[in-house]
Design a protein around this motif. Structure first.
Motif, PDB file in Angstrom:
ATOM      1  N   PHE A   8     -11.249 -18.865  28.546  1.00 49.48           N
ATOM      2  CA  PHE A   8     -12.491 -18.314  28.022  1.00 49.48           C
ATOM      3  C   PHE A   8     -12.526 -18.523  26.516  1.00 49.48           C
ATOM      4  O   PHE A   8     -11.587 -18.135  25.811  1.00 49.48           O
ATOM      5  CB  PHE A   8     -12.604 -16.828  28.372  1.00 49.48           C
ATOM      6  N   ASP A   9     -13.604 -19.149  26.032  1.00 42.76           N
ATOM      7  CA  ASP A   9     -13.746 -19.472  24.616  1.00 42.76           C
ATOM      8  C   ASP A   9     -13.493 -18.257  23.738  1.00 42.76           C
ATOM      9  O   ASP A   9     -14.083 -17.196  23.945  1.00 42.76           O
ATOM     10  CB  ASP A   9     -15.155 -20.004  24.320  1.00 42.76           C
ATOM     11  N   SER A  10     -12.611 -18.411  22.785  1.00 42.84           N
ATOM     12  CA  SER A  10     -12.333 -17.424  21.740  1.00 42.84           C
ATOM     13  C   SER A  10     -11.783 -16.101  22.253  1.00 42.84           C
ATOM     14  O   SER A  10     -11.717 -15.124  21.502  1.00 42.84           O
ATOM     15  CB  SER A  10     -13.585 -17.161  20.892  1.00 42.84           C
ATOM     16  N   LEU A  11     -11.367 -16.022  23.523  1.00 47.32           N
ATOM     17  CA  LEU A  11     -10.804 -14.765  24.029  1.00 47.32           C
ATOM     18  C   LEU A  11      -9.520 -14.404  23.291  1.00 47.32           C
ATOM     19  O   LEU A  11      -9.266 -13.233  23.021  1.00 47.32           O
ATOM     20  CB  LEU A  11     -10.560 -14.841  25.538  1.00 47.32           C
ATOM     21  N   ASN A  12      -8.740 -15.403  22.907  1.00 39.73           N
ATOM     22  CA  ASN A  12      -7.508 -15.125  22.167  1.00 39.73           C
ATOM     23  C   ASN A  12      -7.802 -14.439  20.828  1.00 39.73           C
ATOM     24  O   ASN A  12      -7.087 -13.535  20.410  1.00 39.73           O
ATOM     25  CB  ASN A  12      -6.672 -16.391  21.971  1.00 39.73           C
TER      26      ASN A  12
END
Length: 130
Positions: A8-12
């Motif tokens: 998932f984009d930018s979840l980190n």
């Protein structure tokens, strides 16, 4: 074993903010079963949510039974997100969904995806407070 990788984009970056408090009840991975392409050999299958650590070892974070009558799959993600956030699991680098290899070896689980019907596409719902 059949598996798919989810990222998932930018979840980190989102998980790096320790000020967020996740709702365990309302933070879910939601997927809709494509019943025309799904073929379960038994009355159910198990879907494992897996994290691959920095050594490449697969760690089962959660196991979810899916019944043949299910039209959707809702996986509670709040505690998993919290574990990434507080460091009890390595840094988030995507998740793997994998059918349990001990049973249902000939089952097929297909998830709907249609860019024209976004309401039925897989999604990660996150409810949080600061």
């Amino acid at each position: 074993d059949v598996s798919t990788f989810l990222d998932f984009d930018s979840l980190n970056f989102f998980l790096a903010n320790n000020e967020y408090i996740f709702s365990h009840q309302y933070s879910n991975l939601v997927m809709y079963v494509d019943s025309a392409s799904t073929n379960m050999q038994d009355d159910y299958i198990y879907v494992n949510v897996i994290h691959s650590n920095s050594s490449g070892e697969e760690i089962i974070l959660l196991q979810k039974p899916v019944l043949t009558s299910s039209d959707s799959i809702e996986i509670k993600m709040g505690q998993i997100l919290r574990r990434y956030q507080n460091g009890s699991i390595d840094t988030y680098n995507g998740l793997k969904l994998k059918l349990d290899g001990n049973h249902n070896n000939y089952s097929i689980l297909s998830i709907q995806y249609d860019p024209e019907q976004i309401d039925y596409n897989p999604r990660l719902e996150i409810m949080y407070t600061k």
